[in-house]
Design an enzyme around this catalytic site. Structure first.
Site: not given
Length: 272
Positions: A28, A59, A81, A83-84, A111, A212-213, A236, A247
């Site tokens: 990201s 992306h 991803h 989650y997609e 990230a 998440m990746s 963060n 995000h």
């Protein structure tokens, strides 16, 4: 899968002017590094069989092959991803293709939320190990029949991030004055940012950053015989008693840290 990889490779190779040795996956907000490439060939993911177009801000969805810091590289400008809605096999398919194109090294970035109160937004963490929670729950890219042409049935993950590129990364960081953190990256499936209880849990497990990746991509790279160098940009602070993440904050932190992160990656590539 072997035939699918060959189909993707056949769609890419005739367009190339360089044979890449290093594959980079830029997370990201980090894909602008590919703008610094010399003599690039840029191929949209939609033109590559088996690739998908990312739907997440930050992306781009392009494969760029050319020269970066004098090194022949293939750069994924963004990823798709789990989650997609994609399977772990789909998420990691580009790593298979990078290997088929000739890459023997994968540099993967993401990230991530920092789990350490003594760290700060903008810090760069070299991934020294990982916890792949979705994989432990059965969502694993190597699940199913194994094709020995792609790698062994039971690849070892101990020491996956420890090799001769690690001291090089430390040296380049020191020369640039970049504080290079080192720690364990934990992947959760997303897409929600973690609850306070989840953050406490993964911190107790020994994680220093959460995202998440990345973890499945690393496993497939190791399975295929590639060296892996991984970096998390702390965008963060993911602390149980801290403010919730968003995000927009992640993208803004990526933009702010881009020059430092890009300099580190360029320095490593130049001396490989």
């Amino acid at each position: 899968m072997y035939n699918d990889i060959e189909q993707a490779r056949a769609a890419i190779v005739p367009r190339l002017r360089h044979t890449p040795r290093v594959g980079l996956i830029l997370g990201s907000g980090l894909s602008a590094l590919a703008d610094e490439m010399d003599d690039p060939v840029v191929i949209p993911y939609r033109d590559i069989p088996g690739f998908h177009e990312p739907k997440v801000i930050g992306h781009r969805g392009e494969l760029a092959v050319g020269l970066l810091a004098g090194q022949q590289v293939a750069v994924m400008r963004g990823r798709f991803h789990f989650y997609e809605g994609y399977s772990m096999q789909e998420v990691t398919f580009p790593v298979r293709v990078l290997r088929a194109l000739g890459c023997d090294t994968l540099i993967v970035t993401n990230a991530a939320g920092g789990l350490r109160a003594d760290w700060k937004v903008g810090d760069i963490m070299r991934i020294s190990d990982q916890i792949f929670l979705p994989g432990m729950a059965g969502h694993h890219p190597l699940r199913g029949l194994n094709d020995e042409r792609l790698g062994p049935r039971f690849p070892a993950m101990v020491g996956a991030f420890e090799h001769e590129l690690v001291p090089l990364a430390r040296t380049v960081a020191a020369e640039l004055g970049v504080v290079l953190r080192e720690g364990v990256y934990c992947m959760l499936s997303g897409p929600h940012f973690e609850s306070a209880a989840e953050l406490r849990m993964v911190r107790m497990w020994g994680a220093d950053a959460v995202g998440m990746s990345t973890a499945p991509e690393v496993i497939v790279a190791v399975h295929s015989g590639m060296r892996v160098l991984g970096f998390s940009l702390i965008t963060n602070l993911a602390l149980p008693d801290g403010p919730p993440a968003n995000h927009e904050e992640v993208i803004a932190a990526g933009e702010a840290a881009k020059p430092q992160f890009a300099a580190l990656l360029r320095g490593i590539l130049a001396r490989m």
